[in-house]
Design an enzyme around this catalytic site. Structure first.
Site, PDB file in Angstrom:
ATOM      1  N   GLY A 153       5.675   4.595  -8.550  1.00 15.15           N
ATOM      2  CA  GLY A 153       6.511   3.408  -8.905  1.00 15.15           C
ATOM      3  C   GLY A 153       5.483   2.217  -8.710  1.00 15.15           C
ATOM      4  CG  HIS A 154       3.376   0.818  -5.644  1.00 14.25           C
ATOM      5  ND1 HIS A 154       3.678   1.915  -4.807  1.00 14.25           N
ATOM      6  CD2 HIS A 154       3.653  -0.179  -4.922  1.00 14.25           C
ATOM      7  CE1 HIS A 154       4.145   1.460  -3.588  1.00 14.25           C
ATOM      8  NE2 HIS A 154       4.353   0.305  -3.721  1.00 14.25           N
ATOM      9  N   GLY A 160       0.787  -1.217  -0.023  1.00 11.55           N
ATOM     10  CA  GLY A 160      -0.013   0.087  -0.142  1.00 11.55           C
ATOM     11  C   GLY A 160       0.848   1.363  -0.121  1.00 11.55           C
TER      12      GLY A 160
END
Ligand code: PAF
Length: 282
Positions: A36-37, A31
């Site tokens: 980047g995620h 989370g």
């Protein structure tokens, strides 16, 4: 996008997609999502039709003096970001769903050797926690492919080894590191930096790039390259844990015929422990 918290709900969704012959790609996260995620989700797109992301701050991979309790948790914002990125299912289990008998005595998966070097030396038990939770998540989701960031290069290597040795039927996809314009790799832990530390933080990437240039120019005195990396970080006020040149495929010591190397580092700056790496193809 649906948000679910139970293993049973994930399995029901996956069953329905499988019946429709759809390929499923999984992006595990803790989370507190950033660009980047989102690049992991972007990388997932080429490998299937349905996308599942998990958000789980895994207590097993944090040491007793680490930041588990304070790790930033922003589920509402994460949910919006995942929906906008085209994710189909967000799996957000609580600790009891993942570790019904508690995480401390839980069954573990260990990748010996690879888990004990570099970050493993400074964070004992960390990679055992990572391989255990990733193994569980892969069993829950049973995806065709799963995406991991190259920013956590050692984690990626440990997971690839685990998947290969446990004959898990999943392709592991590596997604390139996303950097701010000054080179700092995106990480949830960058939030721990003060404004002054944030200014100095790109020195970590610069030290890696300097080492990679020396390797690309044909230098093979790895010990000198590592010493210079440590010195450069100390000059900038970092407290480095390590700065190391390794073979990219298995993090072993580079040999004369190694064609793919990686320079890895972990260093503390104020409250933050930052990690980064640069690969070099010769
Ligand atoms: O890279 C991370 O965020 C975590 O280590 C992972 C892979 C989600 C396992 O908890």
């Amino acid at each position: 996008m649906r948000r679910v918290t139970s293993i049973a709900e994930v399995r029901a969704a996956v069953r329905a997609w499988r019946r429709a012959d759809q390929r499923i790609v999984f992006v595990p996260t803790m989370g507190n999502l950033h660009e980047g995620h989102l690049s992991l989700i972007e990388a997932a797109r080429a490998h299937g039709e349905r996308f599942i992301a998990s958000l789980f701050v895994n207590p097993m991979q944090f040491g007793p003096n680490e930041d588990f309790a304070h790790y930033p948790r922003t589920p509402e914002r994460d949910e919006r970001m995942l929906r906008d990125a085209g994710c189909d299912l967000m799996f957000m289990p609580d600790v009891a769903e993942m570790y019904p008998h508690g995480h401390e005595g839980a069954t573990r998966v260990e990748v010996p050797g690879l888990s004990d070097i570099l970050c493993g030396e400074f964070r004992p038990g960390h990679f055992q926690g990572v391989s255990t939770v990733v193994c569980k998540l892969l069993h829950i989701v049973e995806p065709d492919a799963a995406v991991f960031g190259e920013k956590d290069f050692q984690q990626l290597t440990v997971i690839r080894r685990m998947v290969s040795e446990l004959c898990m039927p999943v392709s592991i996809i590596a997604a390139a590191t996303v950097r701010d314009s000054d080179g700092l790799a995106m990480s949830s832990r960058n939030q721990y930096l003060t404004a002054a530390e944030r200014q100095r933080a790109p020195a970590l990437y610069q030290a890696l790039v300097a080492a990679a240039r020396r390797l690309a120019a044909g230098e093979r005195d790895y010990a000198d390259i590592e010493r210079e990396g440590l010195r450069a970080l100390e000059r900038e006020g970092f407290r480095p844990d390590y700065f190391a040149v390794k073979r990219a495929e298995d993090l072993g010591p580079p040999a004369a015929d190694s064609a793919h190397l990686v320079v890895l580092t972990a260093a503390r700056l104020g409250r933050a422990r930052l990690i980064d790496n640069v690969q070099v193809r010769l």
